[in-house]
Design an enzyme around this catalytic site. Structure first.
Site, PDB file in Angstrom:
ATOM      1  N   ASN A 131      31.386  -7.843  17.494  1.00  0.00           N
ATOM      2  CA  ASN A 131      30.778  -6.562  17.973  1.00  0.00           C
ATOM      3  C   ASN A 131      29.931  -6.894  19.343  1.00  0.00           C
ATOM      4  OD1 ASN A 131      29.415  -4.189  18.577  1.00  0.00           O
ATOM      5  ND2 ASN A 131      28.171  -4.127  16.752  1.00  0.00           N
ATOM      6  N   LYS A 145      28.771  -5.060  21.630  1.00  0.00           N
ATOM      7  CA  LYS A 145      27.803  -4.025  21.993  1.00  0.00           C
ATOM      8  C   LYS A 145      27.667  -3.856  23.766  1.00  0.00           C
ATOM      9  CE  LYS A 145      25.018  -5.696  18.234  1.00  0.00           C
ATOM     10  NZ  LYS A 145      23.832  -5.970  17.425  1.00  0.00           N
ATOM     11  N   HIS A 156      27.604   2.280  13.296  1.00  0.00           N
ATOM     12  CA  HIS A 156      26.650   1.266  13.482  1.00  0.00           C
ATOM     13  C   HIS A 156      25.093   1.535  13.348  1.00  0.00           C
ATOM     14  CE1 HIS A 156      24.828  -2.482  15.185  1.00  0.00           C
ATOM     15  NE2 HIS A 156      25.542  -3.128  14.703  1.00  0.00           N
ATOM     16  N   GLU A 174      22.951   0.712  15.195  1.00  0.00           N
ATOM     17  CA  GLU A 174      22.249   1.246  16.360  1.00  0.00           C
ATOM     18  C   GLU A 174      22.759   2.492  16.743  1.00  0.00           C
ATOM     19  OE1 GLU A 174      23.741  -2.415  18.605  1.00  0.00           O
ATOM     20  OE2 GLU A 174      22.257  -3.635  17.341  1.00  0.00           O
ATOM     21  N   GLU A 213      25.252  -4.021   6.561  1.00  0.00           N
ATOM     22  CA  GLU A 213      24.467  -4.668   7.652  1.00  0.00           C
ATOM     23  C   GLU A 213      23.110  -4.201   7.277  1.00  0.00           C
ATOM     24  OE1 GLU A 213      26.815  -5.887  11.292  1.00  0.00           O
ATOM     25  OE2 GLU A 213      26.362  -3.714  11.557  1.00  0.00           O
ATOM     26  N   GLY A 273      20.235  -8.971  14.761  1.00  0.00           N
ATOM     27  CA  GLY A 273      19.593  -9.481  15.781  1.00  0.00           C
ATOM     28  C   GLY A 273      18.232  -9.905  15.913  1.00  0.00           C
ATOM     29  N   SER A 313      22.750 -11.096  11.862  1.00  0.00           N
ATOM     30  CA  SER A 313      22.191 -12.676  12.314  1.00  0.00           C
ATOM     31  C   SER A 313      23.390 -13.665  11.500  1.00  0.00           C
ATOM     32  CB  SER A 313      20.976 -12.729  11.788  1.00  0.00           C
ATOM     33  OG  SER A 313      19.997 -12.011  12.357  1.00  0.00           O
TER      34      SER A 313
HETATM   35  P1  PGA Z   1      23.914  -9.752  14.871  1.00  0.00           P
HETATM   36  O1  PGA Z   1      24.448  -8.135  14.952  1.00  0.00           O
HETATM   37  O2  PGA Z   1      24.831 -10.590  14.707  1.00  0.00           O
HETATM   38  O3  PGA Z   1      23.242 -10.135  16.605  1.00  0.00           O
HETATM   39  O4  PGA Z   1      22.712  -9.741  14.252  1.00  0.00           O
HETATM   40  C1  PGA Z   1      25.295  -7.829  14.100  1.00  0.00           C
HETATM   41  C2  PGA Z   1      25.737  -6.345  14.341  1.00  0.00           C
HETATM   42  O5  PGA Z   1      24.819  -5.557  14.886  1.00  0.00           O
HETATM   43  O6  PGA Z   1      26.811  -6.051  14.040  1.00  0.00           O
END
Ligand code: PGA
Length: 252
Positions: free
Chosen positions: A9, A11, A96, A98, A168, A174, A214
């Site tokens: 992903n 982003k 997601h 976010e 998630e 992140g 992560s």
């Molecule tokens: P990350 O993000 O691997 O940077 O933690 C995962 C995601 O948002 O799908």
């Protein structure tokens, strides 16, 4: 046997020229090392064309990061299922964290978006997971249960490969913070049980449930060794060829 999925992903990173270059380099680096899994990249809307072009007739599939629930209409700034389908996407990330956190996505809009994706032959990658507050309050399973049942209310799938779930935990995205693979496994097994009550046992057994938050080359193997973790939805580490490749090879 559920075939693993490693999905990146991206982003709001990578322009279209950066996207095309990355996909070409990734294909060079993969050279068959990905045979055990499906590889998906989810670039920004403007970079989908470049990703599709670079990935044409290869093993890489291209996903959108979101999809609107209507096919067309006066929704400034939005992108619909028919647009994504024609652009060459095979998947669409839906819900997601976010999107939920910054753009007001709710279980109800997620539900409509999953249905819209399915209507247009796109495989939804349905994201869910608890926040830190919810986890600390011991509500992880309640939250996940609610997200599954509302998100999938009235959803029908022709076969288990038409839907992907991504668990998630929001606090792990992140941040570099992760639970143990065993703790994640517990939530994945719980989600599979919930999926059983939505789609029946056979379908639930075939559905892929990815872990996200992560995921890095050094924790990928421990996660993938869990019986109900069927791959990863990778943010930060999918932006670099070496890290993304590391996750792909560690998941074999
Ligand atoms: P990350 O993000 O691997 O940077 O933690 C995962 C995601 O948002 O799908």
């Amino acid at each position: 046997m559920r075939r693993r999925i490693i999905a990146g992903n991206w982003k709001m990173y990578k322009t279209s020229s950066e996207t095309g270059e990355f996909v070409r380099k990734l294909l060079d680096a993969m050279g068959g090392k990905e045979a055990h899994c499906e590889v998906i990249v989810a670039p920004a809307f403007t970079s989908i064309g470049a990703a599709v072009e670079a990935a044409r007739a290869t093993v890489i599939n291209v996903s959108a990061q979101d999809v609107h629930w209507e096919d067309k209409g006066a929704y400034t700034g939005e992108v619909s299922g028919p647009m994504l389908e024609e652009a060459g996407c095979s998947h669409a990330i839906v819900g997601h964290s976010e999107r939920r956190q910054y753009f007001g996505e709710t279980d109800e809009s997620v539900n409509l978006k999953i249905k819209a994706a399915l209507r247009h032959g796109l495989i939804p990658i349905f994201c869910l997971g608890e926040t830190l507050d919810e986890r600390e309050a011991g509500k992880t399973f309640d939250v996940v249960q609610r997200q599954v049942s509302r998100g999938l209310d009235g959803v029908q799938i022709e076969s288990p490969d038409r839907l992907v779930i991504a668990y998630e935990p929001v606090w792990a995205i992140g941040t570099g913070r992760t639970a143990t693979p065993e703790q994640d496994q517990e939530v994945h097994a719980f989600i599979r049980k919930r999926l059983e009550s939505v789609f029946g046992r056979e379908s639930a057994e075939g559905l892929r449930i990815l872990y996200g938050g992560s995921v890095k080359p050094d924790n990928a193997r421990g996660l993938m060794n869990q019986p109900d973790i069927d791959g990863g939805l990778v943010g930060g580490a999918s932006l670099k060829i070496d890290d993304f490749m590391g996750i792909i090879t560690e998941s074999a």
